[in-house]
Design a protein around this motif. Structure first.
Motif, PDB file in Angstrom:
ATOM      1  N   ILE A 140       0.841  -1.205   0.000  1.00 29.29           N
ATOM      2  CA  ILE A 140       0.000   0.000   0.000  1.00 29.29           C
ATOM      3  C   ILE A 140       0.873   1.252   0.000  1.00 29.29           C
ATOM      4  N   SER A 141       0.454   2.238  -0.768  1.00 28.64           N
ATOM      5  CA  SER A 141       1.060   3.575  -0.703  1.00 28.64           C
ATOM      6  C   SER A 141       0.082   4.511  -0.008  1.00 28.64           C
ATOM      7  N   VAL A 142       0.554   5.145   1.061  1.00 29.42           N
ATOM      8  CA  VAL A 142      -0.246   6.129   1.797  1.00 29.42           C
ATOM      9  C   VAL A 142       0.272   7.517   1.429  1.00 29.42           C
ATOM     10  N   ILE A 143      -0.596   8.372   0.899  1.00 27.99           N
ATOM     11  CA  ILE A 143      -0.178   9.697   0.437  1.00 27.99           C
ATOM     12  C   ILE A 143      -0.824  10.774   1.304  1.00 27.99           C
ATOM     13  N   VAL A 144       0.009  11.667   1.844  1.00 26.22           N
ATOM     14  CA  VAL A 144      -0.471  12.739   2.717  1.00 26.22           C
ATOM     15  C   VAL A 144      -0.126  14.086   2.092  1.00 26.22           C
ATOM     16  N   PRO A 145      -1.093  14.830   1.552  1.00 25.92           N
ATOM     17  CA  PRO A 145      -0.818  16.201   1.117  1.00 25.92           C
ATOM     18  C   PRO A 145      -0.839  17.108   2.354  1.00 25.92           C
ATOM     19  N   ALA A 146       0.194  17.924   2.519  1.00 23.14           N
ATOM     20  CA  ALA A 146       0.289  18.738   3.741  1.00 23.14           C
ATOM     21  C   ALA A 146       0.567  20.191   3.379  1.00 23.14           C
ATOM     22  N   TYR A 147      -0.291  21.079   3.849  1.00 25.04           N
ATOM     23  CA  TYR A 147      -0.074  22.509   3.628  1.00 25.04           C
ATOM     24  C   TYR A 147      -0.368  23.259   4.938  1.00 25.04           C
ATOM     25  N   ASN A 148       0.669  23.891   5.483  1.00 23.67           N
ATOM     26  CA  ASN A 148       0.529  24.638   6.738  1.00 23.67           C
ATOM     27  C   ASN A 148      -0.230  23.830   7.781  1.00 23.67           C
ATOM     28  N   SER A 149       0.320  22.658   8.065  1.00 26.09           N
ATOM     29  CA  SER A 149      -0.365  21.707   8.950  1.00 26.09           C
ATOM     30  C   SER A 149       0.427  21.456  10.230  1.00 26.09           C
ATOM     31  N   GLN A 150       1.170  22.457  10.701  1.00 22.41           N
ATOM     32  CA  GLN A 150       2.059  22.247  11.832  1.00 22.41           C
ATOM     33  C   GLN A 150       1.335  21.785  13.097  1.00 22.41           C
ATOM     34  N   ASN A 151       0.064  22.118  13.224  1.00 26.80           N
ATOM     35  CA  ASN A 151      -0.657  21.765  14.458  1.00 26.80           C
ATOM     36  C   ASN A 151      -1.169  20.327  14.471  1.00 26.80           C
TER      37      ASN A 151
ATOM     38  N   GLY B 131       0.670  23.994  -4.940  1.00 26.64           N
ATOM     39  CA  GLY B 131      -0.086  23.722  -6.163  1.00 26.64           C
ATOM     40  C   GLY B 131      -1.521  23.337  -5.901  1.00 26.64           C
ATOM     41  N   GLY B 132      -1.897  23.245  -4.612  1.00 25.21           N
ATOM     42  CA  GLY B 132      -3.247  22.833  -4.270  1.00 25.21           C
ATOM     43  C   GLY B 132      -3.316  21.339  -3.989  1.00 25.21           C
ATOM     44  N   VAL B 133      -4.406  20.923  -3.340  1.00 17.82           N
ATOM     45  CA  VAL B 133      -4.496  19.552  -2.835  1.00 17.82           C
ATOM     46  C   VAL B 133      -4.536  18.524  -3.968  1.00 17.82           C
ATOM     47  N   SER B 134      -5.195  18.847  -5.074  1.00 23.87           N
ATOM     48  CA  SER B 134      -5.259  17.882  -6.182  1.00 23.87           C
ATOM     49  C   SER B 134      -3.871  17.640  -6.767  1.00 23.87           C
ATOM     50  N   VAL B 135      -3.133  18.717  -6.990  1.00 23.17           N
ATOM     51  CA  VAL B 135      -1.783  18.594  -7.536  1.00 23.17           C
ATOM     52  C   VAL B 135      -0.881  17.836  -6.557  1.00 23.17           C
ATOM     53  N   ALA B 136      -1.007  18.131  -5.258  1.00 23.50           N
ATOM     54  CA  ALA B 136      -0.182  17.444  -4.253  1.00 23.50           C
ATOM     55  C   ALA B 136      -0.463  15.952  -4.252  1.00 23.50           C
ATOM     56  N   ARG B 137      -1.747  15.579  -4.286  1.00 21.63           N
ATOM     57  CA  ARG B 137      -2.073  14.139  -4.309  1.00 21.63           C
ATOM     58  C   ARG B 137      -1.547  13.493  -5.591  1.00 21.63           C
TER      59      ARG B 137
END
Length: 324
Positions: free
Chosen positions: A4-15, A65-71
């Motif tokens: 399995i590949s688990v993909i996490v898009p992260a943008y300003n998610s320090q908390n 690039g936004g969540v779609s591009v990150a995924r």
């Protein structure tokens, strides 16, 4: 090659990013690679990710690039036979991967496995479950009505199915996961794991402009889906639009304070009722009508205070009963 590949898009998610990664590391199924895409964060997200010591983790950083591009960037780096995604503020139960993988292995015709969702508040202290969903097999008609998977953190998808229907539409900033699920449902069966395994974080506050973009993108997804849907399913379009406007009314009423937002919520709810009068029998619509009536009878400030108190009491009640 991991299963399995688990993909996490992260943008300003320090908390939240470390809590999300920890929930992935606690999975009872361990043969996975974890690909974190830092989507141009300007806070400490990347710094915190780099503190994680796990040979399964791979971190890549790009301009935003936004969540779609990150995924999609995560998909291009992945090697697993199955692919799943989790947003950087959501959580899974430890058996999420194990049970969804078993469901797909038991149903070779299925391209997607999904689970039930529990909503949690921003602090992760109050929870309430969504209604149980049992749609399985050919779920195309049900998915045309509404995105019952609720979020991008839910499904496990066969790589072959994803390669067949294509990746996330990079021009969509909202409803992009619904668009992908619709393309998958048009060709592949879905299988359900009848258990709450996704903890979907609800963030407080949302700009009116953001909800307007959400509406625009969701209508694009609905229009495109029904252009491709067979003639015998076209009658579902009004129901699909009505469900969208009911949801938008909920967002305006709960995310934006003030009488102006309440007025917009009422307009959206009227649109939903005009498109499908039967929606008045929906408990969520009835709840919205009660809230709007309270705002009419009281000041918006007092009504919002009262509604928040009721919501908190309800969340506490549901949480206590779910624990019991």
């Amino acid at each position: 090659m991991p299963t399995i590949s688990v993909i996490v898009p992260a943008y300003n998610s320090q908390n939240t990013i470390l809590e999300t990664i920890a929930s992935i590391q606690k999975q009872t199924f361990t043969d996975f690679e974890l690909i974190v895409i830092d989507d141009g964060s300007s806070d400490r997200t990347l710094e915190l990710i780099q503190t994680v010591r796990d040979p399964r983790i791979q971190v890549a950083s790009y301009e935003n690039g936004g969540v779609s591009v990150a995924r999609n960037r995560g998909i291009s780096l992945s090697t697993g036979k199955y692919i799943t995604f989790i947003d950087a503020d959501d959580l899974w139960t430890p058996d999420k991967l194990e049970l969804q993988l078993a469901a797909l292995q038991q149903h070779p015709a299925a391209g997607v496995a999904y689970s039930w969702t529990c909503f949690m508040d921003r602090q992760g202290k109050f929870f309430h479950d969504d209604r149980p969903i049992y749609f399985a097999g050919n779920v195309y008609a049900e998915l045309l009505k509404t995105n019952f998977l609720l979020s991008g953190s839910n499904p496990l998808i066969r790589r072959t199915a994803l390669a067949d229907v294509g990746e996330f539409d990079p021009t969509l900033t909202h409803a992009e996961e619904w668009d992908l699920y619709l393309r998958l449902a048009a060709k592949y069966d879905f299988v359900v794991v009848p258990k709450t395994q996704i903890f979907y974080r609800q963030t407080a506050g949302s700009a009116s402009a953001k909800i307007e973009v959400m509406e625009k993108d969701a209508i694009r997804v609905i229009d495109r889906a029904f252009q491709l849907a067979p003639a015998q399913l076209q009658y579902l379009k009004n129901q699909s639009l009505a469900n969208l406007y009911r949801y938008l009314a909920h967002l305006y009423l709960t995310k934006i304070p003030g009488a102006t937002a309440a007025g917009v919520a009422w307009l959206k709810l009227q649109m939903a009722i005009q498109l499908q009068p039967q929606i008045l029998l929906n408990r969520k619509v009835q709840t919205l009508l009660v809230k709007l009536l309270l705002i009419q009878l009281l000041s918006p400030k007092l009504a919002n205070y009262l509604l928040q108190k009721i919501a908190r009491i309800r969340a506490n009640y549901l949480q206590d009963n779910s624990v019991a």
